[in-house]
Design a protein around this motif. Structure first.
Motif, mmCIF file in Angstrom:
data_model
loop_
_atom_site.group_PDB
_atom_site.id
_atom_site.type_symbol
_atom_site.label_atom_id
_atom_site.label_comp_id
_atom_site.label_asym_id
_atom_site.label_seq_id
_atom_site.Cartn_x
_atom_site.Cartn_y
_atom_site.Cartn_z
ATOM 1 N N VAL A 131 0.826 -1.218 0.000
ATOM 2 C CA VAL A 131 0.000 0.000 0.000
ATOM 3 C C VAL A 131 0.855 1.261 0.000
ATOM 4 O O VAL A 131 0.332 2.360 0.183
ATOM 5 C CB VAL A 131 -0.976 0.004 1.198
ATOM 6 C CG1 VAL A 131 -1.952 -1.146 1.081
ATOM 7 C CG2 VAL A 131 -0.218 -0.071 2.530
ATOM 8 N N GLY A 132 2.164 1.128 -0.175
ATOM 9 C CA GLY A 132 3.001 2.321 -0.260
ATOM 10 C C GLY A 132 4.444 2.052 0.112
ATOM 11 O O GLY A 132 4.754 1.086 0.809
ATOM 12 N N ASP A 133 5.342 2.914 -0.363
ATOM 13 C CA ASP A 133 6.770 2.809 -0.070
ATOM 14 C C ASP A 133 7.036 3.344 1.334
ATOM 15 O O ASP A 133 6.769 4.512 1.618
ATOM 16 C CB ASP A 133 7.560 3.629 -1.089
ATOM 17 C CG ASP A 133 9.058 3.627 -0.814
ATOM 18 O OD1 ASP A 133 9.514 2.788 -0.011
ATOM 19 O OD2 ASP A 133 9.763 4.465 -1.412
ATOM 20 N N PRO A 134 7.556 2.528 2.248
ATOM 21 C CA PRO A 134 7.782 3.002 3.610
ATOM 22 C C PRO A 134 8.957 3.965 3.749
ATOM 23 O O PRO A 134 9.067 4.665 4.753
ATOM 24 C CB PRO A 134 8.052 1.707 4.392
ATOM 25 C CG PRO A 134 8.621 0.785 3.369
ATOM 26 C CD PRO A 134 7.913 1.111 2.092
ATOM 27 N N TYR A 135 9.846 4.004 2.760
ATOM 28 C CA TYR A 135 11.062 4.803 2.905
ATOM 29 C C TYR A 135 10.893 6.231 2.410
ATOM 30 O O TYR A 135 11.385 7.176 3.019
ATOM 31 C CB TYR A 135 12.226 4.124 2.173
ATOM 32 C CG TYR A 135 12.568 2.791 2.778
ATOM 33 C CD1 TYR A 135 13.334 2.698 3.931
ATOM 34 C CD2 TYR A 135 12.091 1.604 2.209
ATOM 35 C CE1 TYR A 135 13.630 1.476 4.497
ATOM 36 C CE2 TYR A 135 12.380 0.376 2.770
ATOM 37 C CZ TYR A 135 13.141 0.315 3.922
ATOM 38 O OH TYR A 135 13.421 -0.893 4.484
ATOM 39 N N GLY A 136 10.227 6.402 1.322
ATOM 40 C CA GLY A 136 10.055 7.738 0.782
ATOM 41 C C GLY A 136 11.288 8.220 0.043
ATOM 42 O O GLY A 136 12.402 7.720 0.247
ATOM 43 N N PRO A 137 11.135 9.228 -0.805
ATOM 44 C CA PRO A 137 12.250 9.662 -1.652
ATOM 45 C C PRO A 137 13.409 10.284 -0.887
ATOM 46 O O PRO A 137 14.558 10.170 -1.326
ATOM 47 C CB PRO A 137 11.592 10.681 -2.583
ATOM 48 C CG PRO A 137 10.344 11.104 -1.902
ATOM 49 C CD PRO A 137 9.873 9.925 -1.133
ATOM 50 N N ARG A 138 13.166 10.924 0.246
ATOM 51 C CA ARG A 138 14.265 11.600 0.936
ATOM 52 C C ARG A 138 15.203 10.612 1.631
ATOM 53 O O ARG A 138 16.425 10.815 1.650
ATOM 54 C CB ARG A 138 13.713 12.627 1.921
ATOM 55 C CG ARG A 138 12.995 13.781 1.206
ATOM 56 C CD ARG A 138 12.408 14.785 2.152
ATOM 57 N NE ARG A 138 13.432 15.520 2.880
ATOM 58 C CZ ARG A 138 13.168 16.593 3.644
ATOM 59 N NH1 ARG A 138 11.930 17.042 3.762
ATOM 60 N NH2 ARG A 138 14.139 17.206 4.279
ATOM 61 N N VAL A 139 14.648 9.549 2.203
ATOM 62 C CA VAL A 139 15.510 8.517 2.795
ATOM 63 C C VAL A 139 16.309 7.817 1.700
ATOM 64 O O VAL A 139 17.523 7.592 1.832
ATOM 65 C CB VAL A 139 14.680 7.502 3.601
ATOM 66 C CG1 VAL A 139 15.531 6.290 3.982
ATOM 67 C CG2 VAL A 139 14.122 8.158 4.858
ATOM 68 N N ARG A 140 15.654 7.503 0.602
ATOM 69 C CA ARG A 140 16.358 6.832 -0.488
ATOM 70 C C ARG A 140 17.437 7.739 -1.070
ATOM 71 O O ARG A 140 18.529 7.272 -1.415
ATOM 72 C CB ARG A 140 15.362 6.404 -1.559
ATOM 73 C CG ARG A 140 14.414 5.316 -1.071
ATOM 74 C CD ARG A 140 13.640 4.703 -2.211
ATOM 75 N NE ARG A 140 12.692 3.697 -1.735
ATOM 76 C CZ ARG A 140 12.996 2.451 -1.396
ATOM 77 N NH1 ARG A 140 14.257 2.046 -1.454
ATOM 78 N NH2 ARG A 140 12.069 1.610 -0.980
ATOM 79 N N ALA A 141 17.158 9.027 -1.162
ATOM 80 C CA ALA A 141 18.156 9.964 -1.673
ATOM 81 C C ALA A 141 19.345 10.064 -0.728
ATOM 82 O O ALA A 141 20.502 10.149 -1.162
ATOM 83 C CB ALA A 141 17.530 11.333 -1.879
ATOM 84 N N ARG A 142 19.077 10.033 0.566
ATOM 85 C CA ARG A 142 20.165 10.139 1.548
ATOM 86 C C ARG A 142 21.132 8.965 1.443
ATOM 87 O O ARG A 142 22.351 9.147 1.564
ATOM 88 C CB ARG A 142 19.595 10.215 2.969
ATOM 89 C CG ARG A 142 20.671 10.242 4.043
ATOM 90 C CD ARG A 142 20.091 10.416 5.433
ATOM 91 N NE ARG A 142 21.146 10.372 6.435
ATOM 92 C CZ ARG A 142 20.966 10.520 7.749
ATOM 93 N NH1 ARG A 142 19.743 10.762 8.211
ATOM 94 N NH2 ARG A 142 21.983 10.451 8.580
ATOM 95 N N TYR A 143 20.591 7.764 1.232
ATOM 96 C CA TYR A 143 21.442 6.572 1.239
ATOM 97 C C TYR A 143 21.775 6.058 -0.157
ATOM 98 O O TYR A 143 22.503 5.076 -0.301
ATOM 99 C CB TYR A 143 20.800 5.479 2.107
ATOM 100 C CG TYR A 143 20.855 5.867 3.563
ATOM 101 C CD1 TYR A 143 22.037 5.744 4.289
ATOM 102 C CD2 TYR A 143 19.753 6.441 4.186
ATOM 103 C CE1 TYR A 143 22.108 6.142 5.600
ATOM 104 C CE2 TYR A 143 19.818 6.852 5.504
ATOM 105 C CZ TYR A 143 21.003 6.706 6.211
ATOM 106 O OH TYR A 143 21.071 7.127 7.514
ATOM 107 N N GLY A 144 21.234 6.695 -1.182
ATOM 108 C CA GLY A 144 21.612 6.350 -2.543
ATOM 109 C C GLY A 144 21.324 4.921 -2.929
ATOM 110 O O GLY A 144 22.114 4.290 -3.638
ATOM 111 N N THR A 145 20.227 4.397 -2.448
ATOM 112 C CA THR A 145 19.879 3.016 -2.787
ATOM 113 C C THR A 145 18.387 2.905 -2.995
ATOM 114 O O THR A 145 17.604 3.632 -2.390
ATOM 115 C CB THR A 145 20.314 2.047 -1.673
ATOM 116 O OG1 THR A 145 19.954 0.710 -2.051
ATOM 117 C CG2 THR A 145 19.634 2.364 -0.346
ATOM 118 N N ASP A 146 17.982 1.992 -3.861
ATOM 119 C CA ASP A 146 16.560 1.739 -4.045
ATOM 120 C C ASP A 146 16.153 0.438 -3.357
ATOM 121 O O ASP A 146 15.040 -0.036 -3.506
ATOM 122 C CB ASP A 146 16.191 1.678 -5.527
ATOM 123 C CG ASP A 146 16.928 0.563 -6.273
ATOM 124 O OD1 ASP A 146 17.753 -0.121 -5.634
ATOM 125 O OD2 ASP A 146 16.673 0.397 -7.477
#
Length: 382
Positions: A131-146
């Motif tokens: 029902v949704g991505d728990p990490y969000g774009p800012r966390v993924r951007a911070r750690y550079g991983t999908d």
């Protein structure tokens, strides 16, 4: 002098394997089962409980809407008894214990039941991501991983600490052998609340593979990367289960005529790298021992959650703990890891083991998604 928090009793269900005996038991009813057992064993009335603090990880579907509160209602407890549900990933019910201790030591509450539950058969791990991505774009951007993957984290650990496939499989085989021996010796008997089912009572942990061997483990393919060393055989099993801990102060236990199993001495929680994710038990153990003024050799028994064999092996390398004292009754590789219930299950195993073997100090720690870890120090009551 500050109050001393004690664990008066600890009880757990046998752990059911995925789609096994407990697969059709609602997690609210599993919760009610151990809540009822913990009070019945100690002659307490439900209206003596000030709160239920309950761990559960995948809080969606059958595990949504506050399992702790609903479990108390399902147990038939008075509507005046509240409940709350905690999510600190795999450490949820260990954190529930820490919260319960804080409540009774501070004088806010007198009697708290802490614990947790997870039905991984009914509510599969990762269900919430549908029902949704728990990490969000800012966390993924911070750690550079999908991809934030515990399995890949376990592989990173194996590579960083140069842990071989043979070493991990040996640790896994040991887990099954020790769990089987503990079952056969009756080491778990007094801590279990048997679950009555249509086909008969579930009386033992279902996941133990008595017929496994080094050869069978070696034949399994890597689970997360083609050239990896982490397999289904050297990782924890997906499972169902619950556990409850009866927490109060020493003074309250005396007032009620109850003899505790253990004193809660210290508890910590730490954050660590969320990509590797599983190394938190190492700094958590160091922080806990420093606060307690103890060395690793002062601890008589350890429960280090076997989420992956590489987690335990790296922890042993870094801490220098005596391997014979680590998971002496086997662990989650053999019996399973019902996420939100595992912290309280480890505590239950540990407090009973300290009493049965006349040991003094026990230390429990477990890795947690998001790069965290709890660590708890208990002392056998004497």
């Amino acid at each position: 002098m500050s109050a001393t928090a004690v664990i008066v009793d600890a009880v757990r269900t046998p752990i059911g394997r995925r789609n096994g005996s407990l697969a059709g038991v609602h997690p609210v009813d599993l919760t009610a089962h151990v809540l009822t057992a913990i009070l019945d064993r100690n002659g307490l009335a439900p209206d003596q409980v000030d709160d239920v603090v309950w761990g559960c990880v995948t809080q969606i579907g059958a595990q949504s809407s506050n399992v702790g509160r609903l479990g108390a209602l399902a147990a038939g407890w008075p509507e005046s008894v509240p409940g709350t549900t905690v999510d600190r990933a795999c450490g949820s019910s260990q954190q529930a214990l820490h919260f319960a201790v804080g409540a009774v030591v501070s004088g806010q509450q007198d009697v708290v039941v802490a614990g947790g539950v997870e039905s991984m058969s009914m509510v599969p791990i990762g269900s919430a991501r549908a029902v949704g991505d728990p990490y969000g774009p800012r966390v993924r951007a911070r750690y550079g991983t999908d991809r934030f993957s515990q399995g890949i984290g376990a592989e990173i650990i194996a590579d960083r600490w140069k842990l071989s496939r043979i070493e991990l499989d040996e640790l896994s085989l040991r887990s099954h052998e020790l769990a089987a021996a503990a079952t056969d010796s009756g080491a778990f008997t007094r801590q279990l609340a048997l679950v009555d089912l249509a086909e008969g009572a579930l009386a033992i942990d279902e996941g133990i593979r008595r017929d496994t061997s080094a050869e069978r483990l070696a034949a399994l393919k890597p689970a997360f990367q083609d050239d990896g060393v982490v397999t289904a055989g050297n990782a924890s099993q997906i499972s169902d289960g619950a556990a409850a801990l009866l927490v109060m102060t020493e003074r309250k236990a005396t007032e009620l005529g109850l003899r505790p199993l253990a004193a809660f001495r210290h508890g910590v929680v730490v954050g660590d790298d969320p990509v590797t994710m599983l190394t938190g038990p190492i700094p958590a153990t160091r922080k806990l021992l420093a606060r307690a003024g103890l060395g690793i050799g002062d601890i008589d028994a350890f429960e280090v959650n076997e989420a992956f064999a590489s987690v335990v092996a790296a922890w042993q390398r870094e801490t220098g703990a005596d391997p014979a004292r680590v998971n002496p009754l086997g662990g989650a590789i053999a019996v399973g890891h019902p996420l939100g219930g595992s912290g309280a299950i480890l505590t239950t195993r540990l407090v009973h083991h300290l009493r049965d073997q006349d040991l003094r100090f026990g230390l429990q720690t477990m890795c947690e998604a998001g790069g965290m870890a709890n660590a708890t120090l208990i002392e056998r009551w004497s």
